[in-house]
Design a protein around this motif. Structure first.
Motif, short mmCIF file in Angstrom:
data_model
loop_
_atom_site.label_atom_id
_atom_site.label_comp_id
_atom_site.label_asym_id
_atom_site.label_seq_id
_atom_site.Cartn_x
_atom_site.Cartn_y
_atom_site.Cartn_z
N SER A 1 0.72 -1.17 -0.21
CA SER A 1 -0.03 0.02 -0.08
C SER A 1 0.80 1.36 0.28
N SER A 2 2.13 1.06 0.29
CA SER A 2 2.90 2.36 0.22
C SER A 2 3.30 2.93 -0.86
N HIS A 3 2.98 2.20 -2.05
CA HIS A 3 3.15 2.72 -3.47
C HIS A 3 2.03 2.62 -4.33
N LEU B 1 2.33 2.33 -8.04
CA LEU B 1 2.79 1.25 -8.75
C LEU B 1 1.51 0.16 -8.69
N CYS B 2 0.56 0.31 -7.79
CA CYS B 2 -0.80 -0.36 -7.88
C CYS B 2 -1.51 -0.03 -8.82
N LEU B 3 -1.72 1.39 -9.07
CA LEU B 3 -2.57 1.62 -10.20
C LEU B 3 -1.89 1.20 -11.64
N MET B 4 -0.67 1.22 -11.82
CA MET B 4 -0.03 0.84 -13.10
C MET B 4 0.10 -0.54 -13.22
N LEU C 1 -5.64 1.71 -2.72
CA LEU C 1 -6.37 2.66 -2.05
C LEU C 1 -6.35 2.67 -0.42
N SER C 2 -5.86 1.73 0.09
CA SER C 2 -5.85 1.56 1.51
C SER C 2 -4.42 2.07 2.07
N ARG D 1 -7.17 -10.21 -9.73
CA ARG D 1 -5.70 -9.97 -9.16
C ARG D 1 -5.67 -8.41 -9.33
N ALA D 2 -5.96 -7.75 -10.35
CA ALA D 2 -5.79 -6.31 -10.36
C ALA D 2 -6.62 -5.74 -9.45
N LEU D 3 -8.13 -6.09 -9.25
CA LEU D 3 -8.87 -5.63 -8.33
C LEU D 3 -8.08 -5.45 -6.84
N ASP D 4 -7.73 -6.72 -6.29
CA ASP D 4 -6.80 -6.78 -5.05
C ASP D 4 -5.77 -5.73 -4.90
#
Lengths: 197, 337
Positions: B225-227, B230-233, B264-265, B255-258
């Motif tokens: 969650s700190s990046h 990176l999660c979005l991309m 978001l967290s 997987r992408a939704l997770d």
């Protein structure tokens, strides 16, 4: 006068591979020089060795077997050739790299059993035997392509415009022990001088 | 003070520097770039060594001089400048003679590099303001590309110019060229989270399906969650791959939704939160087998992306274009470098 005979391939045994491998092509390219009479082995360097107040003059006879060097680094001939022909944008590094290699030779010959553990670039000394903060120990190296003893004296003592390496090293309170290793390719000359303590 | 660890970190830096010197002496552009990468790594090792011990001031100062010298030799005036500035702060209280001895080798080289860089930057026309914020005519973009190439050739150690080269190539839909430029930026700054994030999406454009899948798979395990960027991309990369090979798409969407929920967290800024939220809504509609509509963009707060879009538009394409244009609008050298 003592004659020190040293085969360059021995350097792989005397110092760590990583320190040696990138300097050998430069030594092979730089030491023989351009004129034909100078290009035959052994390559003889007059060596002025100073420890404390005592200075003595010796001779270093350097040889190498390119086959044995190639066994350690298959690209050595090719890299040496590129450096010798000078078709690189950074050819000013040749003398510096060769001086590093020859300094490793001098350390192995004159300071038996001492091994380099780290290396500096931006500050002296170039090679370190001990990295304890404020008690550094090592050897500062420099190479000049021409100028012989005069050029080496200018490096050590300085010029009216530039402070010499000796003074710079003496000013450093974080260095406990340091030597100066200077090399000139044409005419060949070399200095190994203990500056501190 | 753990001297063994300190000595080991310094030895690592020394070996890198020696390798780099041999490559610099070789002189070919690829070798010079490799040397720049090694010197950047050596500078980081030097700074790491000093963090490992409670070192005296002289040692800290000497390590910074070493790091700065590595950046100078590694043809990176930006990073060298940042360390040079720290040297001014560190030298307070040191004797002038000692500081002069430590700086004697660095200062002339540093000043010469900055002088060359100032001349090079002064000669830029299309990239004079840093980046092409809004690409206009084709000749202008071509000129910008030529200038970026000139800068990356003369100063291959500046990650920011590789980033500029990437952005221009990307805007011209030159996926391979964009990927190569971004890879160079990443090699110089492997810890740059933005480069890594963008590389996920770039991989899906430039690489073959299997290679891209392997690339993003290697990043998956490190996502937290700190990046949030990176999660979005990562999620966008999975969306692209799902579209390329629909067979495993539900698995990819899940997987992408997770990963989006992980992003978001964390604490994303408002733009990033809106982008993540829109991606979440898009993925949820795919998984629930609902056709996504413009409504999800409004619900996520991406009004600007939604306005002017035809009703029957492809929402995934629209969202990706919207996110890409925001990255472009936020570009600048300091962000990148």
């Amino acid at each position: 006068m003592t004659v020190y005979r040293y085969a360059l391939e021995q350097l792989y045994a005397d110092q760590d591979f990583e320190w040696v491998v990138d300097t050998i092509p430069a030594v092979v390219a730089w030491v023989p020089g351009d004129s034909r009479p100078k290009r035959s082995q052994p390559f003889r360097f007059p060596l002025r060795h100073t420890v404390g107040q005592y200075t003595s003059t010796h001779q270093l006879e350097l040889t190498w077997d390119i086959g044995q060097l190639r066994a350690q680094d298959p690209t050595v001939s090719q890299r040496a050739k590129r450096l010798r022909t000078g078709k690189t944008v950074q050819r000013e590094h040749l003398a510096e790299l060769a001086a590093y290699g020859l300094t490793l030779v001098a350390i192995s010959v004159l300071m038996p059993r001492r091994r380099v553990v780290a290396m500096n670039n931006g500050v002296a000394p170039d090679f370190l035997f001990d990295v304890t903060p404020n008690r550094l120990s090592g050897v500062e190296a420099a190479g000049r392509s021409r100028g012989g003893w005069g050029a080496l004296n200018a490096v050590g003592n300085g010029t009216p415009k530039k402070r010499g390496k000796r003074k710079q090293l003496l000013a450093r309170t974080d260095i406990a022990e340091v030597s100066l290793s200077l090399w000139c390719a044409s005419p060949r000359a070399s200095v190994m001088e203990q500056v501190k303590p | 003070m753990n001297l063994d660890v300190y000595a080991s970190a310094r030895a690592t830096s020394g070996k890198l520097k020696l390798k780099a010197k041999a490559r610099l002496a070789d002189g070919r552009p690829a070798e010079v770039f490799d040397a720049c990468v090694l010197l950047h790594e050596a500078a980081r090792a030097e700074q790491r060594a000093i963090r490992l011990v409670d070192a005296p001031q002289e040692t800290r100062f000497a390590a910074l001089v070493e790091a700065c010298f590595c950046f100078v030799e590694g043809l990176d005036p930006h990073a060298a400048g940042r360390v040079y500035s720290r040297l001014y702060q560190e030298r307070e209280g040191m004797s002038d003679e000692l500081a002069a001895s430590l700086l004697s080798r660095l200062t002339p080289r540093y000043e010469s590099l900055q002088e060359k860089y100032a001349v090079a930057v002064g000669g830029l026309v299309a990239l004079g303001g840093g980046l092409p914020m809004v690409t206009t005519t084709i000749p202008q973009v071509q000129r910008a590309q030529r200038e970026a190439k000139r800068m990356t050739s003369a100063f291959p150690g500046v990650a920011g110019w590789w980033w500029v080269a990437y952005r221009i190539a990307e805007s011209r839909a030159e996926a391979k060229r964009a990927w190569n430029a971004l890879t160079c930026a990443r090699r110089l700054e492997p810890d740059n989270a933005r480069f890594e994030a963008i590389s996920l999406l770039a991989a899906t454009k430039a690489l073959e399906y299997e290679a891209a899948n392997e690339y993003i798979g290697a990043v998956r395990a490190r996502i937290d969650s700190s990046h949030p960027e990176l999660c979005l991309m990562y999620a966008l990369a999975e969306l692209r791959l799902a579209r390329a090979r629909p067979r495993n798409r539900k698995q990819r969407w899940t997987r992408a939704l997770d990963v989006v929920r992980t992003g978001l967290s964390g604490e994303p800024d408002s733009t990033l939160r809106n982008n993540l939220r829109a991606t979440q809504l898009l993925l949820e509609s795919y998984i629930d087998q609902r056709k996504p509509s413009l409504e999800l963009l409004y619900r996520a707060g991406l009004t600007e992306v939604a306005i002017g879009a035809p009703a029957e538009t492809d929402i995934q394409d629209l969202l990706m274009r919207g996110i890409a244009s925001r990255v472009r609008a936020n570009d600048d050298m300091e962000d990148a470098a």
